[in-house]
Design an enzyme around this catalytic site. Structure first.
Site, PDB file in Angstrom:
ATOM      1  N   HIS A  22       0.859  -1.192   0.000  1.00  0.00           N
ATOM      2  CA  HIS A  22       0.000   0.000   0.000  1.00  0.00           C
ATOM      3  C   HIS A  22       0.894   1.241   0.000  1.00  0.00           C
ATOM      4  O   HIS A  22       0.817   2.064   0.915  1.00  0.00           O
ATOM      5  CB  HIS A  22      -0.942   0.040   1.212  1.00  0.00           C
ATOM      6  CG  HIS A  22      -2.059  -0.956   1.152  1.00  0.00           C
ATOM      7  ND1 HIS A  22      -2.767  -1.333   2.256  1.00  0.00           N
ATOM      8  CD2 HIS A  22      -2.608  -1.626   0.120  1.00  0.00           C
ATOM      9  CE1 HIS A  22      -3.688  -2.212   1.922  1.00  0.00           C
ATOM     10  NE2 HIS A  22      -3.623  -2.409   0.617  1.00  0.00           N
ATOM     11  N   HIS A  78     -11.406  -8.784  -7.152  1.00  0.00           N
ATOM     12  CA  HIS A  78     -11.076  -7.518  -6.476  1.00  0.00           C
ATOM     13  C   HIS A  78     -10.237  -6.689  -7.445  1.00  0.00           C
ATOM     14  O   HIS A  78      -9.353  -7.216  -8.114  1.00  0.00           O
ATOM     15  CB  HIS A  78     -10.295  -7.849  -5.204  1.00  0.00           C
ATOM     16  CG  HIS A  78      -9.879  -6.696  -4.358  1.00  0.00           C
ATOM     17  ND1 HIS A  78     -10.499  -5.468  -4.371  1.00  0.00           N
ATOM     18  CD2 HIS A  78      -8.880  -6.602  -3.424  1.00  0.00           C
ATOM     19  CE1 HIS A  78      -9.897  -4.668  -3.496  1.00  0.00           C
ATOM     20  NE2 HIS A  78      -8.914  -5.328  -2.919  1.00  0.00           N
ATOM     21  N   GLU A  80      -8.199  -4.099  -6.737  1.00  0.00           N
ATOM     22  CA  GLU A  80      -6.953  -3.477  -6.285  1.00  0.00           C
ATOM     23  C   GLU A  80      -5.783  -4.038  -7.108  1.00  0.00           C
ATOM     24  O   GLU A  80      -5.756  -5.231  -7.440  1.00  0.00           O
ATOM     25  CB  GLU A  80      -6.745  -3.733  -4.781  1.00  0.00           C
ATOM     26  CG  GLU A  80      -5.703  -2.798  -4.201  1.00  0.00           C
ATOM     27  CD  GLU A  80      -5.687  -2.764  -2.666  1.00  0.00           C
ATOM     28  OE1 GLU A  80      -6.480  -3.469  -2.024  1.00  0.00           O
ATOM     29  OE2 GLU A  80      -4.857  -2.010  -2.121  1.00  0.00           O
ATOM     30  N   ASP A  82      -2.887  -5.149  -6.771  1.00  0.00           N
ATOM     31  CA  ASP A  82      -2.110  -6.347  -6.440  1.00  0.00           C
ATOM     32  C   ASP A  82      -2.784  -7.618  -6.957  1.00  0.00           C
ATOM     33  O   ASP A  82      -2.150  -8.673  -7.035  1.00  0.00           O
ATOM     34  CB  ASP A  82      -1.828  -6.454  -4.930  1.00  0.00           C
ATOM     35  CG  ASP A  82      -3.051  -6.294  -4.063  1.00  0.00           C
ATOM     36  OD1 ASP A  82      -3.951  -5.522  -4.426  1.00  0.00           O
ATOM     37  OD2 ASP A  82      -3.108  -6.939  -2.992  1.00  0.00           O
ATOM     38  N   HIS A 144     -11.920  -6.304   0.641  1.00  0.00           N
ATOM     39  CA  HIS A 144     -11.447  -5.159   1.384  1.00  0.00           C
ATOM     40  C   HIS A 144     -11.859  -3.828   0.773  1.00  0.00           C
ATOM     41  O   HIS A 144     -11.688  -2.767   1.380  1.00  0.00           O
ATOM     42  CB  HIS A 144      -9.917  -5.350   1.490  1.00  0.00           C
ATOM     43  CG  HIS A 144      -9.004  -4.225   1.488  1.00  0.00           C
ATOM     44  ND1 HIS A 144      -8.045  -3.984   0.551  1.00  0.00           N
ATOM     45  CD2 HIS A 144      -8.900  -3.241   2.406  1.00  0.00           C
ATOM     46  CE1 HIS A 144      -7.362  -2.914   0.870  1.00  0.00           C
ATOM     47  NE2 HIS A 144      -7.841  -2.453   1.988  1.00  0.00           N
ATOM     48  N   ASP A 163      -8.791 -11.158  -0.627  1.00  0.00           N
ATOM     49  CA  ASP A 163      -8.018 -10.633   0.514  1.00  0.00           C
ATOM     50  C   ASP A 163      -8.377 -11.324   1.836  1.00  0.00           C
ATOM     51  O   ASP A 163      -7.500 -11.524   2.694  1.00  0.00           O
ATOM     52  CB  ASP A 163      -8.278  -9.134   0.689  1.00  0.00           C
ATOM     53  CG  ASP A 163      -7.449  -8.276  -0.247  1.00  0.00           C
ATOM     54  OD1 ASP A 163      -6.352  -8.710  -0.646  1.00  0.00           O
ATOM     55  OD2 ASP A 163      -7.898  -7.164  -0.578  1.00  0.00           O
ATOM     56  N   TYR A 191      -2.477  -8.756   9.634  1.00  0.00           N
ATOM     57  CA  TYR A 191      -3.259  -8.430   8.435  1.00  0.00           C
ATOM     58  C   TYR A 191      -4.670  -7.974   8.841  1.00  0.00           C
ATOM     59  O   TYR A 191      -5.174  -6.958   8.372  1.00  0.00           O
ATOM     60  CB  TYR A 191      -3.318  -9.692   7.578  1.00  0.00           C
ATOM     61  CG  TYR A 191      -3.908  -9.581   6.209  1.00  0.00           C
ATOM     62  CD1 TYR A 191      -3.086  -9.433   5.096  1.00  0.00           C
ATOM     63  CD2 TYR A 191      -5.285  -9.695   5.989  1.00  0.00           C
ATOM     64  CE1 TYR A 191      -3.614  -9.383   3.816  1.00  0.00           C
ATOM     65  CE2 TYR A 191      -5.812  -9.648   4.731  1.00  0.00           C
ATOM     66  CZ  TYR A 191      -4.978  -9.496   3.636  1.00  0.00           C
ATOM     67  OH  TYR A 191      -5.513  -9.450   2.377  1.00  0.00           O
ATOM     68  N   HIS A 224      -3.487 -13.854  -0.798  1.00  0.00           N
ATOM     69  CA  HIS A 224      -2.164 -13.603  -0.215  1.00  0.00           C
ATOM     70  C   HIS A 224      -1.863 -14.734   0.765  1.00  0.00           C
ATOM     71  O   HIS A 224      -2.726 -15.121   1.556  1.00  0.00           O
ATOM     72  CB  HIS A 224      -2.130 -12.296   0.586  1.00  0.00           C
ATOM     73  CG  HIS A 224      -2.388 -11.059  -0.219  1.00  0.00           C
ATOM     74  ND1 HIS A 224      -1.516 -10.582  -1.170  1.00  0.00           N
ATOM     75  CD2 HIS A 224      -3.422 -10.185  -0.194  1.00  0.00           C
ATOM     76  CE1 HIS A 224      -2.007  -9.468  -1.700  1.00  0.00           C
ATOM     77  NE2 HIS A 224      -3.168  -9.203  -1.133  1.00  0.00           N
TER      78      HIS A 224
HETATM   79 FE1  FEO Z   1      -7.241  -5.253  -1.261  1.00  0.00          FE
HETATM   80 FE2  FEO Z   1      -4.711  -7.589  -1.702  1.00  0.00          FE
HETATM   81  O1  FEO Z   1      -5.778  -6.103  -2.108  1.00  0.00           O
END
Ligand code: FEO
Length: 399
Positions: A22, A78, A80, A82, A144, A163, A191, A224
């Site tokens: 981030h 998602h 985002e 990543d 998320h 996530d 996390y 992740h």
């Molecule tokens: Fe909300 Fe792993 O991105």
């Protein structure tokens, strides 16, 4: 490609190097992974991609395993970067492949990439047939981002949770039973504490919604960290626990200091607590010298936090100010606090910290302790005696 079950493959990227996430907001001492998955049935589906930094490598690895034109569907759980970042590279090769995602994800993906790809909006309960299996979609807003969703693979009984249930942890071992359990727990709770705490109510609702579906569950595949293949419900139970105003019998003292006066107060407070309560865990951190995400994790575990800073320029030291801003955004619940600090003349720090703690939702236990110049014997005694108030009041409200 690594086969994880029958027709299901891991096609992600382990990032051993990354130490900040981030931007620089989140520390990743153990690296991370961007998990993507491929399911090969009569139809082939790719579930998520990886961070755009690894986009070309991701596509090259995929091409080593399959002809990209065999990918019938892409699922973007998602938006985002990543998880969606490598779409930019992938879609150069298969530009017409439909991308299944939530309506919110369409907005986010268009906002990121400014591309009018073949988006197919889905919502909770929608299903996509792959042949002998189906993917079922479950929206998970704010876990998320507003666009987040899970998908569940029938027959193999796998939840792809993106996530949720993840950990920032690079590993050569893909599965939860093959890694150090202490490290796995620490990365899991860090996390949750740093990323998901503000959404705890939604976490609880989502767990209940998922469990009400009575779907068999053999694996949880987050985006992740490790795959939960042994007792996958354990991480769901941890999330249930963490989402309910979690706290242990722990008091955390956080401070910054200029000439060690506020430090001496912090250490006296710690000593005082330790003298009267042999059971409570007491942890003490100089926030300017300690990773802030690790400190936040300790505060998440705590029933009470003591926060200290000397006064500087009618304010507080910047590390403490930044920390207060972090905890304000995280909206911790059911936590108590008090402030302390030294000053030379104007002496605003304690009041400013108390204001910040209240804005962050902490209940102030006692009036803060202020020390004019270095703490003398009387002030240090007050710090030692703070244990009584803290001990009594936290015992009355175990939470
Ligand atoms: Fe909300 Fe792993 O991105």
């Amino acid at each position: 490609m690594k086969r994880i079950k029958d027709a299901v493959y891991w096609v992600g990227k382990v990032d051993w190097e990354v130490r900040r996430f981030h931007g620089t907001e989140y520390s990743t001492h153990r690296g991370t992974s961007y998990n993507a998955y491929l399911v090969r049935d009569e139809k082939t589906v790719l579930i998520d991609t990886v961070w755009d930094v690894f986009g070309m490598q991701f596509v090259e690895h995929l091409k080593n395993g399959i002809d990209l034109n065999e990918i019938d569907f892409i699922i973007a759980n998602h938006a985002e970067p990543d998880h969606s970042g490598a779409l930019a590279e992938l879609m150069k090769h298969i530009p017409d492949t439909p991308i299944y995602c939530t309506q919110n994800a369409i907005k986010s993906l268009k906002g990121h990439f400014h591309q009018d790809w073949n988006f197919v909006p889905v919502k909770t309960g929608d299903r996509l047939s792959l042949g002998s299996r189906e993917l079922m979609f479950i929206e998970a807003p704010m876990l998320h981002w507003p666009d987040s969703m899970f998908c569940y693979l029938t027959e193999d009984h796998i939840l792809f949770s993106n996530d949720a249930f993840g950990q920032h942890c690079a590993t050569a071992r893909l599965y939860n039973d093959l890694v150090d359990q202490g490290e796995l727990y620490q990365e899991g709770i860090k996390y949750y504490a740093n990323i998901l705490t503000p959404f705890s109510g939604l976490v609880m609702n989502k767990i209940e919604e998922f469990q009400s579906l009575n779907l068999p569950l053999e694996m949880i595949c987050p985006s992740h960290g490790v795959i939960w293949r042994i007792e996958p419900l354990q991480i769901i139970e941890k999330y249930r626990e963490w989402s309910q105003d979690y706290q242990k019998d722990q008091i955390t003292i956080v401070y910054d200091t200029m000439y060690n006066g506020t430090r001496a107060m912090a250490e006296s407070i710690a000593e005082g607590i330790g003298r009267v309560d042999q059971d409570v865990a007491v942890k003490l951190f100089n926030i300017s010298r300690t990773d802030k995400n690790d400190v936040i994790t300790e505060v998440f575990k705590s029933k009470c936090m003591l926060l200290g800073s000397p006064t500087i320029n009618r304010g507080i030291l910047s590390a403490v100010a930044g920390f207060l801003e972090e905890i304000r955004g995280l909206s911790f619940k059911n936590k108590r606090a008090a402030a302390f600090g030294t000053y030379g003349w104007s002496g605003e720090s304690v009041k400013l910290i108390e204001k910040g703690l209240e804005e962050a939702g902490f209940d102030l236990l006692v009036e803060g302790i202020r020390s004019l110049w270095n703490p003398d014997t009387d002030v240090l005694r007050q710090c030692l005696d703070l244990r009584k108030e803290i001990g009594n009041r936290t015992k009355r409200n175990p939470g």
